[in-house]
Design an enzyme around this catalytic site. Structure first.
Site, PDB file in Angstrom:
ATOM      1  N   CYS A  85      22.617 -39.072   7.489  1.00 43.34           N
ATOM      2  CA  CYS A  85      21.106 -37.828   7.700  1.00 43.34           C
ATOM      3  C   CYS A  85      20.401 -38.637   8.715  1.00 43.34           C
ATOM      4  CB  CYS A  85      20.780 -37.197   6.452  1.00 43.34           C
ATOM      5  SG  CYS A  85      22.391 -36.974   4.967  1.00 43.34           S
ATOM      6  N   GLU A 103      18.661 -31.776   0.476  1.00 40.65           N
ATOM      7  CA  GLU A 103      18.489 -32.160   1.506  1.00 40.65           C
ATOM      8  C   GLU A 103      19.996 -31.451   2.898  1.00 40.65           C
ATOM      9  OE1 GLU A 103      19.439 -34.744   3.978  1.00 40.65           O
ATOM     10  OE2 GLU A 103      19.900 -36.224   2.870  1.00 40.65           O
ATOM     11  N   SER A 114      17.046 -46.412   4.609  1.00 43.15           N
ATOM     12  CA  SER A 114      15.524 -46.087   3.455  1.00 43.15           C
ATOM     13  C   SER A 114      16.511 -46.664   2.388  1.00 43.15           C
ATOM     14  CB  SER A 114      15.838 -45.039   3.119  1.00 43.15           C
ATOM     15  OG  SER A 114      16.902 -44.102   2.289  1.00 43.15           O
ATOM     16  N   THR A 157      25.089 -24.009   4.451  1.00 44.49           N
ATOM     17  CA  THR A 157      25.448 -24.000   3.345  1.00 44.49           C
ATOM     18  C   THR A 157      24.830 -23.608   1.901  1.00 44.49           C
ATOM     19  OG1 THR A 157      27.516 -24.549   3.292  1.00 44.49           O
ATOM     20  CG2 THR A 157      26.405 -25.171   1.430  1.00 44.49           C
ATOM     21  N   GLY A 194      23.534 -31.579   1.841  1.00 43.35           N
ATOM     22  CA  GLY A 194      25.292 -30.416   3.138  1.00 43.35           C
ATOM     23  C   GLY A 194      24.489 -30.286   4.178  1.00 43.35           C
ATOM     24  N   SER A 195      24.636 -28.976   4.498  1.00 43.14           N
ATOM     25  CA  SER A 195      24.300 -28.580   5.895  1.00 43.14           C
ATOM     26  C   SER A 195      23.016 -27.588   5.381  1.00 43.14           C
ATOM     27  CB  SER A 195      25.558 -27.845   6.594  1.00 43.14           C
ATOM     28  OG  SER A 195      26.578 -26.788   5.728  1.00 43.14           O
TER      29      SER A 195
END
Length: 558
Positions: free
Chosen positions: A343, A309, A508, A285, A281-282
């Site tokens: 991402c 991540e 990936s 957070t 997430g962010s």
């Protein structure tokens, strides 16, 4: 499609899985289907999409075998048609979350004591269910609920999720055979226990597969999990949970608990039994959760494992020796597939002035052909709407910045419309200032900003690439000169956890390019690789002596 084989001193098939210490498991990446007109997979997908059209699925909280509804009802809407309520769900409150924690803890010991082969078999079966009978349904729910095109849903909700389950299961079985040395007088054994307590899994909207992995990998290793799925990926996440249960996952091992983010975070970090956080997430957070864990550290029974991540500000660096076509095609896909909501999506690009005219011409030519629309009604859509109103508003502010800043020039796109869906045009921007905020901060949308530099300043620009952003997730170098590639690889050693040479910064594949980055991008635990599952184990080493002591003195003491 079963992509698994077992080799051991005995011949096995996974459906009746038994192994010895000499057994190894061989799996292969799930093939990505083409969905060409007339193909069986396309017909199945079109049928599944039609069956879900206009439907609203009811998604409860699930604790054990109990389906629970609270008064705090929410809805997941389709990004490209926000009048369509895809799922009706409810938030678990603090009381319900604590009930889930207690039920999980009661089931933990028995689950942890089950042989890893038994736990792995559940993931193998779940992978086969996704590969076969549930593939079309899971893809359809990912397309409608998260706004993905056919290919983006296929590489995520099918191929990547299947690969996560199969390769994690393989690595778990293989790990059992990594044992310490034993000598004649004693036998030494490593036991890979689950963590003592529960894992909190917090998953994002942008990959159905990530949710399955964040909850599934710790469970595989003998842990119990509270899974908080993303509000905007609820339908697909619930489908993954149900598939795991159908595959044999016992009740109370993974609790499916949609919840308000702060309520969930406050509740799990307040529990003395928190053993780990599995997060995507962010940055804000993740930082909040880490801070809460630190503040409560003295009350925990263990030091919680924190794996996360958090995205990136991913780059494409282009040298004058690069192949222009490769640069352009890779950048179009990296920056604009799934609306830049990966991402790993490229959002900043550095181009030498000698190549800029050709790169610019080809980028703008392809830009005119990109189709933005409804991926369900039109399979020719390249990408669709961004995920929700919050994302739309955030990206809209960046577009306004680009249109008002004297340093920035909008070369293509720049418009957005949320009348029917949260649509943002693919936008290409040129900047005079490589330190403009648009080159530093994550946007998470279809916005690409390009800085054009003098050819002979490439070394300075490589340093600029490394130092501009706080992130370190993915990045690409495009060059044909081998010396330049070697030089760039050294300078950018810490700039990207996944580093690409003459390829785009996205895409990936599990077991081929295990994924993750450091700096503000996260803890770089490399999900999809053989070491990831070690994050969710607490090894115990047992020494058994076969020759008891017969003297308390040492020989030199005589």
């Amino acid at each position: 499609m079963n992509m698994l084989r077992l080799r051991s001193t005995i011949v096995h098939s996974w459906r009746g899985l038994t192994t010895t210490r000499h057994c190894c498991v061989e799996v292969k990446n799930e093939p990505v289907l083409d969905f060409n007109p007339g193909s069986s997979e396309r017909k199945a997908l079109e049928k599944a999409l039609q069956e879900l059209k206009g439907k609203t699925e009811e998604v409860p909280c699930v604790i054990g075998d109990e389906h629970i509804w609270t008064k705090d009802v929410r809805y997941q809407v389709s990004p490209f048609n926000h009048s369509h309520k895809v799922a009706k769900f409810c938030y678990a409150d603090k009381v319900l979350l604590n009930k889930a924690i207690n039920a999980s803890l009661a089931a933990r010991k028995e689950w942890d004591l089950r042989p890893v082969q038994d736990r792995a078999q559940i993931l193998f079966k779940a992978a086969d269910l996704i590969s076969g009978p549930y593939r079309a349904e899971l893809l359809a729910k990912t397309m409608i609920g998260q706004g993905k095109t056919v290919v983006q849903a296929e590489i995520d909700a099918a191929a990547e999720l299947i690969d996560f389950f199969r390769f994690n299961a393989k690595h778990a079985i293989d790990l059992e055979h990594q044992q310490p040395l034993s000598v004649g007088s004693s036998t030494n054994t490593a036991v890979y226990r689950g963590l003592e307590g529960f894992i909190a899994a917090i998953s994002p909207f942008n990959f159905t597969a990530i949710g399955g992995n964040l909850a599934g990998a710790p469970a595989l290793m003998g842990n119990v999990v509270l899974w908080k799925p993303s509000d905007t990926a609820m339908s697909a996440s619930y489908a993954v949970y149900r598939i795991l249960r159908e595959a044999g996952l016992p009740p109370n091992i993974i609790q499916f608990v949609p919840a308000d983010g702060p309520v969930f975070g406050d509740t799990v970090t307040a529990s003395e039994h928190l053993a780990g956080i599995s997060f995507t997430g962010s940055v804000p957070t993740f930082q909040r959760l880490w801070k809460q864990v630190a503040e409560n550290l003295a009350q925990y029974r263990n030091f919680p494992r924190i794996a996360g991540e958090c995205g990136g500000k991913n780059f494409h660096f282009v040298h004058k020796s690069a192949d222009v076509s490769s640069v352009v095609l890779g950048t179009i896909r990296s920056a604009f597939e799934y609306g830049g909501q990966k991402c790993s999506a490229c959002s900043r690009m550095y181009v030498p002035d000698s190549l800029w005219p050709a790169v610019k011409e080809q980028l703008l030519k392809i830009h005119k052909q990109l189709k933005l629309g409804n991926p369900v009604e039109d399979f020719g859509t390249f990408f669709s709407a961004v995920i929700d109103d919050k994302a739309f508003a955030r990206i809209k502010k960046w577009l306004a910045h680009a249109q008002s800043s004297p340093n920035l020039t909008v070369l293509a796109g720049g418009h957005c419309d949320d009348k029917h869906g949260y649509f943002v045009e693919p936008t290409i921007i040129e900047t005079k200032d490589p330190q403009d905020p648009i080159m530093k901060e994550e946007i998470f949308g279809p916005v690409l900003t390009i800085y054009v530099y003098p050819d002979d300043r490439y070394k300075d620009v490589l340093q600029l690439v490394d130092s501009t952003s706080p992130y370190g997730l993915t990045g690409s170098v495009f060059a044909q000169d081998k010396n330049i590639i070697a030089e760039a690889t050294k300078i950018l050693r810490n700039a990207a956890g996944n580093f690409y040479i003459n390829d785009k910064s996205t895409g990936s594949i599990v077991a081929q390019q295990p994924f993750g980055g450091s700096r503000a991008s996260g803890t770089n635990d490399k999900p999809g690789g053989p070491h990831y599952i070690l994050r969710w184990t607490s090894p115990q080493v047992i020494k058994q002596t076969h020759a008891p002591l017969t003297e308390w003195k040492y020989s030199y003491m005589s």
